[in-house]
Design a protein around this motif. Structure first.
Motif, mmCIF file in Angstrom:
data_model
loop_
_atom_site.group_PDB
_atom_site.id
_atom_site.type_symbol
_atom_site.label_atom_id
_atom_site.label_comp_id
_atom_site.label_asym_id
_atom_site.label_seq_id
_atom_site.Cartn_x
_atom_site.Cartn_y
_atom_site.Cartn_z
ATOM 1 N N GLY A 178 26.540 -69.383 -51.053
ATOM 2 C CA GLY A 178 25.809 -69.115 -49.537
ATOM 3 C C GLY A 178 24.780 -68.109 -49.665
ATOM 4 O O GLY A 178 23.685 -68.306 -49.186
ATOM 5 N N GLY A 179 24.884 -67.141 -50.564
ATOM 6 C CA GLY A 179 23.949 -66.223 -50.645
ATOM 7 C C GLY A 179 22.572 -66.702 -51.381
ATOM 8 O O GLY A 179 21.497 -66.036 -51.166
ATOM 9 N N GLY A 184 26.083 -75.310 -46.852
ATOM 10 C CA GLY A 184 27.302 -75.914 -46.790
ATOM 11 C C GLY A 184 28.149 -74.647 -47.192
ATOM 12 O O GLY A 184 29.566 -74.752 -46.943
ATOM 13 N N ALA A 185 27.966 -73.849 -48.111
ATOM 14 C CA ALA A 185 28.953 -73.017 -48.737
ATOM 15 C C ALA A 185 29.219 -71.713 -47.729
ATOM 16 O O ALA A 185 30.393 -71.355 -47.632
ATOM 17 C CB ALA A 185 28.132 -72.229 -49.875
ATOM 18 N N VAL A 186 28.272 -71.484 -47.016
ATOM 19 C CA VAL A 186 28.419 -70.577 -45.809
ATOM 20 C C VAL A 186 29.502 -71.219 -44.895
ATOM 21 O O VAL A 186 30.435 -70.665 -44.482
ATOM 22 C CB VAL A 186 27.178 -70.449 -45.290
ATOM 23 C CG1 VAL A 186 27.655 -69.335 -43.942
ATOM 24 C CG2 VAL A 186 26.069 -69.808 -46.029
ATOM 25 N N PHE A 240 24.903 -65.312 -42.084
ATOM 26 C CA PHE A 240 24.521 -66.203 -40.782
ATOM 27 C C PHE A 240 23.198 -65.792 -40.173
ATOM 28 O O PHE A 240 22.554 -66.467 -39.618
ATOM 29 C CB PHE A 240 25.712 -65.700 -39.588
ATOM 30 C CG PHE A 240 26.793 -66.801 -39.688
ATOM 31 C CD1 PHE A 240 26.651 -67.749 -38.633
ATOM 32 C CD2 PHE A 240 27.858 -66.702 -40.595
ATOM 33 C CE1 PHE A 240 27.793 -68.491 -38.434
ATOM 34 C CE2 PHE A 240 28.579 -67.571 -40.754
ATOM 35 C CZ PHE A 240 28.871 -68.632 -39.480
ATOM 36 N N GLN A 241 22.869 -64.646 -40.529
ATOM 37 C CA GLN A 241 21.550 -63.902 -39.830
ATOM 38 C C GLN A 241 20.271 -64.724 -40.796
ATOM 39 O O GLN A 241 19.381 -65.275 -40.085
ATOM 40 C CB GLN A 241 21.245 -62.371 -40.194
ATOM 41 C CG GLN A 241 22.166 -61.627 -39.427
ATOM 42 C CD GLN A 241 22.490 -60.423 -39.662
ATOM 43 O OE1 GLN A 241 21.790 -59.717 -40.809
ATOM 44 N NE2 GLN A 241 23.366 -59.434 -39.059
ATOM 45 N N ALA A 265 31.506 -80.046 -47.866
ATOM 46 C CA ALA A 265 31.080 -79.006 -48.278
ATOM 47 C C ALA A 265 32.242 -78.214 -48.912
ATOM 48 O O ALA A 265 32.280 -77.594 -50.016
ATOM 49 C CB ALA A 265 30.400 -77.999 -47.421
ATOM 50 N N VAL A 266 33.387 -78.131 -48.173
ATOM 51 C CA VAL A 266 34.428 -77.690 -48.417
ATOM 52 C C VAL A 266 35.172 -78.301 -49.813
ATOM 53 O O VAL A 266 35.518 -77.543 -50.909
ATOM 54 C CB VAL A 266 35.717 -77.805 -47.526
ATOM 55 C CG1 VAL A 266 37.113 -77.211 -48.128
ATOM 56 C CG2 VAL A 266 35.368 -76.876 -46.185
#
Length: 336
Positions: A178-179, A184-186, A240-241, A265-266
């Motif tokens: 996600g970073g 999808g990871a987020v 999210f930002q 994604a999960v």
């Protein structure tokens, strides 16, 4: 209903007129003698007797309009109508008042063959609700249509979940990817840390991100209790930002996606993390389990997940917003 008029003298013959009271249209039947015309009247009354109810197709259309007016979610309506349509496949032209238990048994057996236990149980519940509704409309002539229809095997309880160690590996991979810009990871990390439904994650728009990027509003849900305000754990706030950057308030945070995208994604994160593949709903269960093990009561966790059955109890103790934030913080604490 139809009105039978006559017989009337029609030159050398006799006429009986059938008038549709609803449309005003009429049709004449001609007979050689008055006696024949009089004898035909009881038969014409039987033939033109309007059947009770409407066709199954029209009943399903009316039921869909009813569910929409009631405020049910679009996806929920589609699932319900899809299942009911499957039960009545091949019988949509049948008039509801002509349905009989034997016919319903045949329709049910044809539909249920090869279906999973949960699918059959859910469909039967929806079918019972539908039958109660059309009965209240006066479209049935009997109330025993579903007698003897039941799902014999025990339903599965809950979805597969991750253990605490597996959850920690899952979260590590989800936050790393996600970073690196993987939305999808987020979404996958959100499902675990906040216990949100897949559709709730996919449907979020930029203006739902509130409090300077620290809170997330769930503005619509399956139930009234599902409308809630969640505090984002610190590990999710920058992710999210980043999702919101450069987008308009009404733009969707994750783009043009749906719950199936979240599920994929999960599954992808599960595979990368080397943990059992679980559905998004399984992460909701994992979230609840970890929160309870961390000391949050069952009623409180139910409120944080937006479960209506515990809404009143939770509201008397802490309120949905505080409850949800407490549960999320406990889950993060367990996994870090």
């Amino acid at each position: 209903m139809c009105r039978i008029d006559g017989p009337f003298k029609n030159r050398s013959r006799w006429r009986v007129r059938v008038v549709d009271r609803d449309t005003g249209k009429s049709k004449s039947h001609i007979y050689a003698t008055e006696a024949e015309a009089m004898k035909a009247i009881p038969r014409l009354r039987r033939e033109y007797k309007r059947p009770v109810g409407v066709t199954v197709a029209k009943a399903l259309e009316a039921y869909e309009e009813y569910l929409q007016a009631k405020g049910n979610r679009v996806r929920s309506i589609a699932v319900t109508l899809g299942r009911l349509g499957g039960v009545f496949e091949g019988a949509r032209d049948l008039v509801t008042g002509e349905l009989r238990p034997v016919r319903m048994q045949g329709l049910w057996l044809a539909y249920a063959e090869g279906k999973a236990v949960d699918t059959k149980a859910n469909t039967l519940n929806q079918l019972r609700t539908f039958m109660t509704w059309i009965s209240a409309k006066g479209w049935l002539t009997t109330t025993d249509l579903l007698d003897g229809i039941e799902v014999m095997r025990r339903r599965r309880k809950g979805k597969p979940q991750l253990t605490e160690d597996e959850s920690r590996r899952f979260l590590t991979v989800a936050l790393e990817q996600g970073g690196a810009g993987d939305s999808g990871a987020v979404a996958a990390a959100t499902a675990l840390l906040l216990g949100m439904r897949a559709s709730e994650i996919a449907d979020r728009i930029v203006r739902d991100l509130d409090g300077g990027g620290t809170k997330l509003n769930i503005t619509s849900a399956k139930t009234e209790a599902g409308v809630r305000r969640l505090r984002l754990p610190a590990v999710l706030q920058p992710l999210f930002q980043n999702l919101a950057q450069g987008k308009q308030p009404v733009d969707r945070l994750f783009g043009d996606v749906n719950r199936h995208w979240v599920l994929r994604a999960v599954h992808r994160i599960c595979k990368t993390a080397g943990v059992p593949t679980v559905p998004t709903h399984g992460l909701r269960g994992t979230h609840a389990k970890l929160a309870v093990e961390a000391g949050i009561s069952g009623d409180v966790v139910a409120a944080s997940l937006g479960h209506e059955s515990f809404a009143i109890t939770a509201a008397h103790y802490a309120g949905h917003d505080a409850v949800a934030s407490a549960a999320a913080d406990r889950v993060v604490g367990v996994l870090q």
